[in-house]
Design a protein around this motif. Structure first.
Motif, PDB file in Angstrom:
ATOM      1  N   PRO A   5       0.860  -1.166   0.000  1.00 55.22           N
ATOM      2  CA  PRO A   5       0.000   0.000   0.000  1.00 55.22           C
ATOM      3  C   PRO A   5       0.908   1.231   0.000  1.00 55.22           C
ATOM      4  N   SER A   9      -1.518   2.773  -4.097  1.00 53.50           N
ATOM      5  CA  SER A   9      -2.779   3.110  -3.446  1.00 53.50           C
ATOM      6  C   SER A   9      -2.541   4.111  -2.321  1.00 53.50           C
ATOM      7  N   TYR A  31      -6.259  -8.255   3.754  1.00 54.05           N
ATOM      8  CA  TYR A  31      -5.508  -7.958   2.531  1.00 54.05           C
ATOM      9  C   TYR A  31      -6.077  -8.789   1.385  1.00 54.05           C
ATOM     10  N   PHE A  51      -4.033  -5.491  -1.218  1.00 57.45           N
ATOM     11  CA  PHE A  51      -4.314  -4.203  -0.566  1.00 57.45           C
ATOM     12  C   PHE A  51      -5.320  -4.404   0.565  1.00 57.45           C
ATOM     13  N   GLU A  68      -9.253   2.234   1.259  1.00 55.49           N
ATOM     14  CA  GLU A  68      -8.106   2.221   0.360  1.00 55.49           C
ATOM     15  C   GLU A  68      -8.528   2.643  -1.043  1.00 55.49           C
ATOM     16  N   VAL A  70      -7.111   2.413  -4.704  1.00 52.94           N
ATOM     17  CA  VAL A  70      -6.068   1.890  -5.588  1.00 52.94           C
ATOM     18  C   VAL A  70      -6.074   2.734  -6.857  1.00 52.94           C
TER      19      VAL A  70
END
Ligand code: JHZ
Ligand code: ZN
Length: 416
Positions: A5, A9, A31, A51, A68, A70
């Motif tokens: 990460p 991202s 993840y 991620f 998150e 990306v």
């Protein structure tokens, strides 16, 4: 796996819609690899990018979102395998959508219909057939090329506020904007909506579809959570988002597609009808605008995983073979979260020729053509594309006649 990460991202700390800073996490799926990044034979031995996949509620505007983000170039641009036209049910759904719009609006050869995320032209081709000018916009070059082949004028790129104002100047504004299953996918949520405001005629309508948060929670459709889907919308959250840009959600319809979706009708002037006020009132009444509504969800998803694993491991222990149907994006979330891979599941079948010959991310199941079900006759087939279960089961008469059975994972795992 490769946990990086930061490089591809970023982790958000503010709400994607209202920029509030009190996001409350209520689900952690761990993840997770990128669901639509199918692996090639060479890629199988390389480390896979994973991620964090955490879901949060914004108490300020009610938007549910993952934390998150990306990079869209990693998610959508390169060899994006999703082609809408592989589902006859979706084709029919889209055709009806267009026919209804043609009934309502007086469109002709001087009108303009724009679709954001027009994919392979599955929807706009219906307007082209009627001689109505269209413009599709989509960042994925494979699907965009397929759209041009069927006569749908398509620009390859991301829709932004800037592109909207350039297009409004060069091509004029749109009578109708379609945007299906894309609002949740864009990182700049406010920029995208501002772009719609920029390019929509004062008398125009934006007809926008997205999966609805309520069935996601009620039916435990947790596998529809993945990095492509940044937001999970209630009407309450949508209403606030559009009003911020001077747009009004004037009408709403509930649809069964994709496990339960909303179709909202957005206009430049306010004329809110009862469908909207009723749904907003219902969301308030059931508490969809409060974080307590989501408190039990994590435990529910956890239970679903235990039940599915118990079912599958039980069948394996009895010596049964198991395959899967649908190399769907949501399938990758389900397999990854449940820790299912080639230990339990021999292969997955999918009709999309762009997916065949590749492997599901994370689980690394080989993707074969649907005929493999009859040829190899696995005892059980886990339905990863459960949203199309009816249509798929109807196609698999022979597999069923030869004794095959399907396992449907949501809302609770069961053999059908
Ligand atoms: P399907 C997609 O998600 C992509 P996915 C995207 N992320 C999105 O937002 C949602 O839709 C809404 C196959 N299939 O469409 C085709 C058959 O093989 O539910 C697909 O690969 N035979 C942009 O990928 C998969 O199953 C069939 O008869 O989760 C279904 O995936 C049918 C009907 C489908 O969405
Ligand atoms: Zn917010």
């Amino acid at each position: 796996v490769l946990e990086q990460p930061g490089k591809y991202s970023r982790t958000e700390t503010c709400c994607r819609s209202c920029e509030g800073t009190s996001l409350e996490r209520f689900l952690d799926l761990g993840y997770t690899p990128l669901t639509d990044r199918l692996l090639t034979t060479e890629g199988l031995s390389e480390p896979e990018l994973v991620f964090p996949l955490e879901v949060a509620f914004c108490p300020d505007c009610s938007l549910v979102q993952i934390l998150e983000t990306v990079s869209p170039d990693v998610l959508f641009a390169d060899a994006y395998p999703y082609y809408s036209s592989f589902s006859p049910a979706l084709m029919e759904h889209s055709r009806r959508n267009v026919l209804a719009r043609l009934e309502e609006r007086n469109l002709g050869s001087d009108s303009l219909v724009i679709e954001l995320a027009s994919n392979d032209g599955y929807l706009l081709r219906n307007y082209v057939e009627k001689g109505i000018p269209v413009l599709g916009i989509d960042p994925a070059d494979g699907p965009a090329a397929a759209a041009r082949k069927v006569g749908v004028k398509t620009m390859c790129g991301f829709f932004t506020e800037q592109l909207a104002s350039d297009l409004a100047e060069a091509r004029g504004k749109a009578d109708i904007i379609h945007a299906n299953n894309v609002l949740a996918h864009v990182a700049d949520t406010n920029g995208f909506v501002a772009g719609i405001a920029t390019i929509l005629k004062p008398t125009g309508v934006a007809v926008i579809e997205m999966p609805y948060l309520l069935p996601l929670i009620e039916q435990a459709e947790f596998d529809t959570i993945y990095h492509e889907h940044l937001c999970y919308f209630s009407l309450t959250a949508l209403d606030k988002l559009f009003r911020r840009h001077g747009l009004f959600v004037n009408r709403v319809e509930e649809l069964s597609i994709h496990g339960g979706s909303l179709r909202i009708f957005v206009e430049q002037s306010e004329a809110v009808d009862a469908s909207v006020t009723d749904m907003l009132a219902n969301e308030r009444a059931i508490g969809l605008d409060r974080s307590e509504f989501f408190a039990e969800f994590s435990a529910r998803v956890d239970t679903l995983r235990s039940e599915l694993l118990a079912l599958i491991n039980g069948l394996k222990a009895k010596g049964h073979s198991i395959a899967a149907y649908g190399a769907a994006a949501k399938g990758a979330t389900l397999l990854n979260y449940c820790g299912l891979d080639t230990t339990q599941i021999d292969f997955v079948v999918d009709r999309n020729v762009n997916k065949q010959g590749k492997f599901m991310p994370g689980a690394k199941l080989p993707i074969l053509e649907p005929e493999a079900l009859v040829e190899r006759q696995p005892d059980f087939t886990l339905m990863l594309a459960w949203n199309f279960a009816e249509e798929i089961i109807a196609q698999q008469e022979q597999y069923l006649a030869q004794g095959g059975r399907f396992i449907v994972p949501v809302p609770e795992p069961r053999i059908v």
